[in-house]
Design a protein around this motif. Sequence first.
Motif, PDB file in Angstrom:
ATOM      1  N   ARG A  17       0.806  -1.227   0.000  1.00  7.82           N
ATOM      2  CA  ARG A  17       0.000   0.000   0.000  1.00  7.82           C
ATOM      3  C   ARG A  17       0.841   1.279   0.000  1.00  7.82           C
ATOM      4  N   LYS A  18       2.039   1.227   0.530  1.00  8.42           N
ATOM      5  CA  LYS A  18       2.893   2.414   0.602  1.00  8.42           C
ATOM      6  C   LYS A  18       3.570   2.657  -0.740  1.00  8.42           C
ATOM      7  N   GLU A  19       3.663   3.924  -1.109  1.00  7.88           N
ATOM      8  CA  GLU A  19       4.409   4.304  -2.315  1.00  7.88           C
ATOM      9  C   GLU A  19       5.902   4.193  -2.030  1.00  7.88           C
ATOM     10  N   GLN A  20       6.636   3.856  -3.063  1.00  8.07           N
ATOM     11  CA  GLN A  20       8.072   3.686  -2.934  1.00  8.07           C
ATOM     12  C   GLN A  20       8.729   4.169  -4.236  1.00  8.07           C
ATOM     13  N   PRO A  21       9.860   4.871  -4.155  1.00  3.34           N
ATOM     14  CA  PRO A  21      10.540   5.305  -5.378  1.00  3.34           C
ATOM     15  C   PRO A  21      10.914   4.099  -6.255  1.00  3.34           C
ATOM     16  N   GLN A  22      10.831   4.275  -7.556  1.00  3.79           N
ATOM     17  CA  GLN A  22      11.104   3.192  -8.494  1.00  3.79           C
ATOM     18  C   GLN A  22      12.516   2.621  -8.324  1.00  3.79           C
ATOM     19  N   GLU A  23      13.510   3.501  -8.058  1.00  2.40           N
ATOM     20  CA  GLU A  23      14.886   3.005  -7.905  1.00  2.40           C
ATOM     21  C   GLU A  23      15.040   2.120  -6.663  1.00  2.40           C
ATOM     22  N   ILE A  24      14.278   2.405  -5.605  1.00  3.13           N
ATOM     23  CA  ILE A  24      14.311   1.563  -4.396  1.00  3.13           C
ATOM     24  C   ILE A  24      13.631   0.224  -4.686  1.00  3.13           C
ATOM     25  N   LYS A  25      12.505   0.251  -5.390  1.00  2.00           N
ATOM     26  CA  LYS A  25      11.824  -0.994  -5.783  1.00  2.00           C
ATOM     27  C   LYS A  25      12.765  -1.887  -6.586  1.00  2.00           C
ATOM     28  N   ALA A  26      13.437  -1.303  -7.576  1.00  2.00           N
ATOM     29  CA  ALA A  26      14.341  -2.068  -8.428  1.00  2.00           C
ATOM     30  C   ALA A  26      15.523  -2.616  -7.623  1.00  2.00           C
ATOM     31  N   GLN A  27      16.098  -1.779  -6.771  1.00  3.61           N
ATOM     32  CA  GLN A  27      17.213  -2.201  -5.924  1.00  3.61           C
ATOM     33  C   GLN A  27      16.797  -3.375  -5.041  1.00  3.61           C
ATOM     34  N   ASN A  28      15.652  -3.250  -4.369  1.00  2.54           N
ATOM     35  CA  ASN A  28      15.189  -4.286  -3.453  1.00  2.54           C
ATOM     36  C   ASN A  28      14.925  -5.597  -4.193  1.00  2.54           C
ATOM     37  N   ALA A  29      14.312  -5.513  -5.368  1.00  2.00           N
ATOM     38  CA  ALA A  29      14.019  -6.715  -6.158  1.00  2.00           C
ATOM     39  C   ALA A  29      15.311  -7.396  -6.600  1.00  2.00           C
ATOM     40  N   GLN A  30      16.298  -6.612  -7.013  1.00  2.00           N
ATOM     41  CA  GLN A  30      17.569  -7.174  -7.463  1.00  2.00           C
ATOM     42  C   GLN A  30      18.288  -7.909  -6.325  1.00  2.00           C
ATOM     43  N   ILE A  31      18.332  -7.298  -5.157  1.00  2.00           N
ATOM     44  CA  ILE A  31      19.019  -7.917  -4.016  1.00  2.00           C
ATOM     45  C   ILE A  31      18.252  -9.148  -3.543  1.00  2.00           C
ATOM     46  N   SER A  32      16.932  -9.060  -3.520  1.00  2.00           N
ATOM     47  CA  SER A  32      16.096 -10.199  -3.131  1.00  2.00           C
ATOM     48  C   SER A  32      16.334 -11.385  -4.056  1.00  2.00           C
ATOM     49  N   GLN A  33      16.396 -11.104  -5.340  1.00  2.00           N
ATOM     50  CA  GLN A  33      16.629 -12.162  -6.322  1.00  2.00           C
ATOM     51  C   GLN A  33      18.028 -12.759  -6.157  1.00  2.00           C
ATOM     52  N   ALA A  34      19.023 -11.918  -5.956  1.00  2.00           N
ATOM     53  CA  ALA A  34      20.403 -12.388  -5.802  1.00  2.00           C
ATOM     54  C   ALA A  34      20.557 -13.298  -4.587  1.00  2.00           C
ATOM     55  N   LEU A  35      19.838 -12.978  -3.500  1.00  2.00           N
ATOM     56  CA  LEU A  35      19.938 -13.782  -2.278  1.00  2.00           C
ATOM     57  C   LEU A  35      18.854 -14.856  -2.179  1.00  2.00           C
ATOM     58  N   LYS A  36      18.034 -14.960  -3.237  1.00  4.36           N
ATOM     59  CA  LYS A  36      16.989 -15.991  -3.311  1.00  4.36           C
ATOM     60  C   LYS A  36      16.030 -15.943  -2.120  1.00  4.36           C
ATOM     61  N   VAL A  37      15.569 -14.736  -1.794  1.00  3.30           N
ATOM     62  CA  VAL A  37      14.619 -14.564  -0.700  1.00  3.30           C
ATOM     63  C   VAL A  37      13.282 -15.150  -1.142  1.00  3.30           C
ATOM     64  N   ARG A  38      12.705 -16.039  -0.330  1.00  2.74           N
ATOM     65  CA  ARG A  38      11.468 -16.732  -0.681  1.00  2.74           C
ATOM     66  C   ARG A  38      10.291 -16.379   0.218  1.00  2.74           C
ATOM     67  N   GLY A  39      10.549 -15.703   1.311  1.00 10.01           N
ATOM     68  CA  GLY A  39       9.471 -15.355   2.228  1.00 10.01           C
ATOM     69  C   GLY A  39       9.890 -14.219   3.146  1.00 10.01           C
ATOM     70  N   TYR A  40       8.918 -13.739   3.882  1.00 13.55           N
ATOM     71  CA  TYR A  40       9.142 -12.600   4.775  1.00 13.55           C
ATOM     72  C   TYR A  40       8.692 -12.956   6.181  1.00 13.55           C
ATOM     73  N   PRO A  41       9.367 -12.487   7.187  1.00 11.15           N
ATOM     74  CA  PRO A  41      10.607 -11.729   7.144  1.00 11.15           C
ATOM     75  C   PRO A  41      11.805 -12.635   6.885  1.00 11.15           C
ATOM     76  N   THR A  42      12.763 -12.129   6.171  1.00 13.01           N
ATOM     77  CA  THR A  42      14.055 -12.782   5.992  1.00 13.01           C
ATOM     78  C   THR A  42      15.116 -11.746   6.342  1.00 13.01           C
ATOM     79  N   VAL A  43      16.107 -12.179   7.093  1.00 11.31           N
ATOM     80  CA  VAL A  43      17.223 -11.301   7.462  1.00 11.31           C
ATOM     81  C   VAL A  43      18.508 -11.973   7.006  1.00 11.31           C
ATOM     82  N   TRP A  44      19.204 -11.323   6.095  1.00  8.72           N
ATOM     83  CA  TRP A  44      20.499 -11.803   5.619  1.00  8.72           C
ATOM     84  C   TRP A  44      21.603 -10.949   6.225  1.00  8.72           C
ATOM     85  N   PHE A  45      22.698 -11.597   6.583  1.00  8.71           N
ATOM     86  CA  PHE A  45      23.910 -10.912   7.015  1.00  8.71           C
ATOM     87  C   PHE A  45      24.923 -11.083   5.895  1.00  8.71           C
TER      88      PHE A  45
END
Length: 154
Positions: free
Chosen positions: A86-114
Amino acid sequence: MKKFILALAFTLGFIGVNAQEQEWYTDMNKAVEQSVATKKPLMLFFTGSDWCGWCMKLQKEVFKTEEFTTWAKENVILVELDFPRRKEQPQEIKAQNAQISQALKVRGYPTVWFVTAEKNAEGKTNLNALGNTGYVAGGPAKWIESANPFIKKS
C-alpha cells in the motif's frame, strides 16, 4: 513525589530517544559506504512492512527494543529492503530491493540476511553472504543469539 515523577519522565524519555537512534538505510549504496567505513557487516531486513504480520511482530518484539538497538550499533549496519503493498516507494528503491532479493533468493518474509560488502576494481559492490534468519520466538535475546554466529564470521 515531584522529583520521582521528573526522574521517571527523564528515564522514560531517555529510553525512548535511545530506541529511536537506530538508523535503517534504504539506499544500499549509502549502507555499503557505511559498512566499508566501519568494517561492520550489513544486516538486510527483507520485509513487507504494511502487510506481513510476522515482519511486524519481529519489528515490535525485537528490532524496536533497547537491547537490539544496542547490539545493532555495535555489530551491524541496518538495511531495510521493503516490499510494501500500500505504501508508495521510489522506483529506484523498488528495483534495488528486487535485485538484491533475487540475488539472495529470498522466498518469504521476514528474511534477514547478514552480508559483507566489497567494492571491486570497477567500483561495483560484491555481497558475500554470511547467513540468514527470520523471526525467532523469545524476544531480543533469543534473536540476537541466533544472529551472532553469522556476524562472527565477518
